[in-house]
Scaffold this active site. Structure first.
Site, PDB file in Angstrom:
ATOM      1  N   SER B  35      35.132  53.934  35.331  1.00 41.56           N
ATOM      2  CA  SER B  35      35.953  55.005  34.764  1.00 41.56           C
ATOM      3  C   SER B  35      36.498  54.650  33.386  1.00 41.56           C
ATOM      4  CB  SER B  35      37.122  55.317  35.696  1.00 41.56           C
ATOM      5  OG  SER B  35      36.644  55.716  36.959  1.00 41.56           O
ATOM      6  N   GLU B  56      46.736  44.856  39.293  1.00 47.22           N
ATOM      7  CA  GLU B  56      46.964  45.031  37.857  1.00 47.22           C
ATOM      8  C   GLU B  56      47.965  44.036  37.282  1.00 47.22           C
ATOM      9  OE1 GLU B  56      47.270  47.417  40.158  1.00 47.22           O
ATOM     10  OE2 GLU B  56      45.535  48.711  39.797  1.00 47.22           O
ATOM     11  N   HIS B 107      42.502  57.420  30.917  1.00 45.31           N
ATOM     12  CA  HIS B 107      43.034  58.467  31.797  1.00 45.31           C
ATOM     13  C   HIS B 107      44.520  58.722  31.560  1.00 45.31           C
ATOM     14  CE1 HIS B 107      39.194  57.566  33.542  1.00 45.31           C
ATOM     15  NE2 HIS B 107      39.288  58.565  34.391  1.00 45.31           N
ATOM     16  N   ASP B 115      43.219  64.693  39.850  1.00 51.80           N
ATOM     17  CA  ASP B 115      43.858  63.602  40.600  1.00 51.80           C
ATOM     18  C   ASP B 115      45.360  63.827  40.790  1.00 51.80           C
ATOM     19  OD1 ASP B 115      41.612  62.203  41.182  1.00 51.80           O
ATOM     20  OD2 ASP B 115      41.891  60.637  39.676  1.00 51.80           O
ATOM     21  N   ARG B 165      40.451  60.883  29.381  1.00 49.77           N
ATOM     22  CA  ARG B 165      39.310  61.123  30.254  1.00 49.77           C
ATOM     23  C   ARG B 165      38.354  62.177  29.704  1.00 49.77           C
ATOM     24  NH1 ARG B 165      38.826  64.741  34.961  1.00 49.77           N
ATOM     25  NH2 ARG B 165      37.102  64.011  36.240  1.00 49.77           N
TER      26      ARG B 165
END
Lengths: 272, 314
Positions: B35, B56, B107, B115, B165
């Site tokens: 992604s 993360e 994103h 989402d 995105r």
């Protein structure tokens, strides 16, 4: 093992403990308990084990030490000063305005500090990054980390533990200062991190358990941690918080309070 | 119809080029490489790519360590995780020690779309720009993204690169200049200046064309690709020349570009000003275009706000 070497390191550890007590007393705040508990470990690293050169603090091939439990900063500063990174007189500027000796280590302010720490749980991740870079660059330096036993309550530590094992970072050696106390009391009671051996073993680490105040055991454990079997190493060091100062030993209230002048005197007599 | 490419796609391509040129460039991702488009780099340079799994915080700390040992790490995940979930790691392990880590976050904004709010970073600019030492880039198209990625390697210290995105129009051709901290005059105008960043530059240009045609309003557009260090001189100049300012960003109206511009003008040259951005709300699922329209960030929304600010202009 070389008796003279061990006697010298024990003497050096005592001197570092004296620095710690004096510095924190002068600063009027700080963390004596966890600095004193790890003093023998850090002494063994800085005065026997690590390939470092205070004249060339940024030498790319140097070994690195990451003080993940950053509140033990006085210990790191005392070791750096004794090792020749800066004059020992500067230790008395700890926590004062304008001093490079911040309350928690700041790598931009002081040569020899390899990573800024203080927010717990972050040091092992940074050490892993240094170790990965070493492997990428085909350099054989070793990365040492000091973790607190309360600190490993932070989830990031276990993310990093997983990653070190996944990326086969056998150039990482962690000392876990198992002094069994944190600010709110006994670590087992606050939020038990036990069983330590089983946890680290199951995460894919080489695990040793030693007396963290026995220089000979510390040196022997370090030797074993260079096996290079593709696994990262952890040495669980059984320690006493406040070690070396009778009235601080095993007393949780000395986690984060400074000794008064008369207490400094008493401590220094014990550490003479 | 102009060419379209998402800024994350452009990032992925730029990384591969950089990887060829500079062997110290390393890339980390947290299980989102397909992604974030770091997957391209991972295929080309597997030994310099580290998938850190869904962890993360450790990824940011590891990037810090790599940088401390002389590498030039790019750490990527969705913006909502790169700034929110790892805020303390970015603050204490990267920004405070001023390490050369590029946090390249994809994103971002409401155009994540379906989402929903959990994945729509609308506060990331605010969180990053408040950190000392941090440079903040919000590129407006593909080519500018590539330039920002290259600039990140040169900059001494941490850099946040905000990526999106959706595919967005290519605004800049082969010959354009990207100077960190220097805004780009994307359109000349004399009645009002729309200061925009990211994909909102495209919407701002669209709004300016509409205003010209339908209202005879001449709107300048300033592409503020660097939020920090902010090009205060260009903002003041725009205010002086056009006498009114509208900001446009795909971010909360609190703390982002609009706030930065308001802070600047408030202390230098207050002129009628209004902010286009996400109201103080969490987003929701939907198509990106629907969401942009519904939450007031489309070209026609900008158009309406410009008309309103012009009524306040003396």
């Amino acid at each position: 093992m070389d008796r003279e070497l061990i006697a010298n390191l024990e003497e050096k550890a005592k001197k570092i403990r004296r620095h710690i007590v004096r510095m924190i007393g002068e600063a009027g705040s700080g963390h004596p308990g966890g600095s004193l508990s790890s003093a023998d470990i850090v002494t063994a690293l800085y005065f026997n084990e690590m390939r470092i050169d205070p004249q060339f603090p940024q030498w790319p091939g140097r070994d690195r030490f990451v003080l993940s439990k950053g509140h033990a900063a006085p210990l790191l500063y005392a070791a750096l000063a004794e090792r020749g990174y800066f004059p020992a007189d500067d230790l008395m500027t700890l926590r004062k305005m304008g001093s490079p000796l911040q309350g928690h280590p700041a790598m931009q302010k002081l040569q020899g500090v390899e990573m800024s720490t203080g927010s717990l749980g972050q040091g092992l991740s940074a050490a892993n990054g240094m170790a990965l870079a070493g492997k990428l660059n085909n350099m054989d330096y070793h990365v040492y980390v000091l973790l607190g036993d309360g600190e490993i309550q932070e989830g990031q530590v276990w993310e990093a533990a997983m990653a070190a094992s996944h990326y086969k970072l056998d150039n990482v050696t962690v000392f876990l200062d198992h002094n069994k106390l944190q600010i709110d009391g006994f670590t087992r009671k606050v939020m038990s991190p036990e069983p330590l051996e089983e946890k680290w073993t199951s995460f894919g680490w080489n695990v040793q358990v030693i007396d963290g105040h026995n220089i000979e055991q510390i040196l022997r454990a370090l030797k074993q941690s260079y096996a290079g079997n593709g696994k990262p190493n952890i040495i669980i060091a059984e320690t006493v918080k406040g070690k070396g100062v009778s009235f601080m030993e095993g007393e949780v209230d000395w986690h984060g309070s400074a000794p008064k002048p008369d207490q400094v005197e008493k401590a220094l007599q014990e550490l003479a | 119809m102009a060419d379209k490419i998402s800024t994350r796609e452009a990032y992925g391509k730029a990384l591969v080029e950089l990887g060829k040129e500079n062997k110290d460039v390393v890339v980390l991702d947290a299980d989102l490489s397909k992604s974030t488009k770091t997957v391209n780099f991972s295929r080309e340079f597997p030994e310099r790519f580290f998938d850190m799994g869904i962890a993360e915080q450790n990824m940011m700390g590891t990037a810090a360590g790599l940088a401390a040992a002389g590498k030039i790490p790019f750490a990527s995940t969705f913006a909502v995780f790169a700034t929110g979930r790892t805020y303390d790691q970015v603050r204490n392990s990267i920004a405070y020690p001023a390490l050369n880590v590029a946090v390249a976050a994809s994103h971002a904004g409401i155009t994540v779309g379906e989402d929903g709010a959990s994945h729509q970073a609308l506060e990331d600019i605010a969180l990053m720009r408040v950190l000392p030492n941090m440079t903040v880039f919000v590129p407006a198209d593909g080519p500018q993204t590539e330039a920002a990625v290259r600039a990140a390697v040169e900059i001494n210290g941490p850099v946040y690169i905000r990526l999106g995105r959706p595919k967005i129009p290519v605004l800049y051709g082969d010959n354009f200049e990207f100077i960190p901290g220097k805004a780009v005059k994307a359109r000349e105008g004399k009645d009002v200046t729309i200061i925009a960043c990211g994909l909102m530059v495209s919407y701002a240009l669209e709004a300016a064309d509409q205003l010209e045609k339908e209202e005879g309003v001449s709107a300048a557009v300033l592409d503020m690709h660097t939020i920090k260090p902010l090009d205060a001189a260009s903002i003041v100049e725009a205010a002086r020349e056009t006498g009114a300012v509208v900001t446009a960003e795909e971010h909360s109206i609190i703390g982002g570009l609009g706030s930065a511009v308001a802070e600047t003008l408030g202390e230098t040259l207050p002129v009628p000003m209004m902010r286009v951005g996400m109201p103080d709300l969490f987003g929701e699922s939907g198509k990106p275009d629907e969401l942009i329209e519904n939450y007031g960030m489309s070209a026609s929304n900008i158009n309406a706000v410009v008309k309103e600010v012009l009524t306040r202009k003396k």
